[in-house]
Design a protein around this motif. Structure first.
Motif, short mmCIF file in Angstrom:
data_model
loop_
_atom_site.label_atom_id
_atom_site.label_comp_id
_atom_site.label_asym_id
_atom_site.label_seq_id
_atom_site.Cartn_x
_atom_site.Cartn_y
_atom_site.Cartn_z
N GLN A 53 62.79 79.95 13.75
CA GLN A 53 61.53 80.57 13.02
C GLN A 53 60.58 79.21 13.69
OE1 GLN A 53 60.51 80.90 10.25
NE2 GLN A 53 61.59 81.75 9.83
N THR A 54 61.83 78.61 15.07
CA THR A 54 60.66 78.14 16.17
C THR A 54 59.88 78.66 16.82
OG1 THR A 54 61.87 75.99 15.84
CG2 THR A 54 60.36 76.67 17.99
N ARG A 57 57.06 80.47 14.32
CA ARG A 57 55.78 79.39 14.06
C ARG A 57 54.88 78.87 15.46
NH1 ARG A 57 59.98 76.70 10.96
NH2 ARG A 57 60.53 75.22 12.86
N ARG A 61 51.32 79.66 15.35
CA ARG A 61 49.80 78.78 16.61
C ARG A 61 49.14 79.11 17.89
NH1 ARG A 61 54.76 75.25 16.28
NH2 ARG A 61 54.42 74.15 13.85
N ARG A 155 49.38 79.54 8.59
CA ARG A 155 49.00 78.70 9.48
C ARG A 155 48.19 77.15 9.24
NH1 ARG A 155 44.08 75.13 11.09
NH2 ARG A 155 44.44 74.29 13.19
N VAL A 158 52.42 75.30 7.55
CA VAL A 158 52.77 74.79 9.47
C VAL A 158 52.50 73.84 10.08
CG1 VAL A 158 53.93 77.27 9.21
CG2 VAL A 158 52.09 76.31 11.02
N THR A 159 51.26 73.55 10.01
CA THR A 159 50.14 72.71 10.89
C THR A 159 50.38 71.07 10.08
OG1 THR A 159 48.35 74.44 12.02
CG2 THR A 159 47.79 72.95 12.40
N LEU A 167 57.81 75.23 6.84
CA LEU A 167 57.99 76.06 7.81
C LEU A 167 58.18 77.00 7.95
CD1 LEU A 167 59.21 72.16 8.61
CD2 LEU A 167 57.23 73.46 9.19
N ILE A 169 58.79 81.11 8.35
CA ILE A 169 57.17 82.20 8.40
C ILE A 169 57.70 82.88 7.96
CG2 ILE A 169 55.78 83.23 9.92
CD1 ILE A 169 55.00 80.78 8.91
#
Length: 233
Positions: A53-54, A57, A61, A155, A158-159, A167, A169
């Motif tokens: 997931q990192t 994200r 971004r 966006r 997650v921001t 969180l 995606i």
């Protein structure tokens, strides 16, 4: 003219089409957009090798930064063309300034920032571009516009997350984001091309008038005087 091409270096991007951008004016900062698009492609490469997931994200971004950068270039280019053609109304200038004004009890003019959303700015810029060129016809009922709106929501969550579920995606979010980016890039390129052509015609006509005035062309002088009288009225 210099050309800015982002080769589709992955099968997934190839299937969605190569982005080819023509540098139509000084407003298009090639290195600025190139860096943003390289970040997107780098994030996409990381996504291909890391399904966590990192990576998801980070991709969203990077991609949305490219979207915001493209919209900024689009906005500044269109404003520049409108000013050069004397087609920027006071109302439009105020809208683009993103400021509102009020008068205090002491008679002082006070300005306040007035936020314009990204989607509203795209439509405002496109509306202005249409006044500059009849070739500008953007269909906001297309799927790309809907994808852009959906990607904006992803966006934002997650921001500015408020709970852990925001969180996450999904792959469908990634696919939608690609469609949004490519749709927007095509809009920006085609519209900038159209308004640049209009500016070229405007400058050509202006040059013809100036040349006629300098040479003392009677027809040009007569038209110029008539235009002055009309403006005085």
């Amino acid at each position: 003219m210099a050309r800015l091409t982002y080769a589709a270096n992955r099968d997934k991007l190839n299937s969605k089409g190569t982005i080819v951008m023509t540098d139509t004016s000084e407003s298009l900062d090639e290195s600025f957009l190139r860096i943003l698009m390289h970040d997107v492609l780098a994030a996409d490469e990381q996504l291909a090798s890391n399904k966590g997931q990192t990576a998801h994200r980070n991709f969203i971004r990077a991609l949305f930064a490219a979207i915001e950068g493209a919209v900024w270039v689009y906005r500044q280019h269109t404003l520049s063309i409108a000013k050069s053609m004397e087609e920027l109304s006071p109302e439009m200038a105020l809208a683009f300034s993103e400021l509102s004004y009020s008068v205090s009890e002491t008679g002082k003019v006070v300005s306040q920032p007035k936020y314009v959303s990204l989607t509203a700015m795209i439509r405002l810029t496109t509306r202005l571009a249409h006044t500059l060129s009849d070739e500008v016809e953007v269909d906001f009922s297309q799927a790309g516009w809907s994808c852009l709106q959906q990607t904006m929501k992803v966006r934002n969550r997650v921001t500015h997350p408020k709970e852990i579920t925001e969180l996450t995606i999904e792959q469908s979010d990634i696919d939608t984001a690609w469609k949004a980016l490519l749709w927007l890039m095509r809009l920006v390129v085609t519209t900038m091309d159209a308004t640049t052509k209009s500016q070229a015609v405007y400058l050509s006509e202006f040059r013809e008038i100036v040349t006629g005035l300098i040479s003392g062309d009677p027809d040009i002088l007569r038209e110029y005087r008539a235009a002055l009288r009309a403006s005085d009225d």
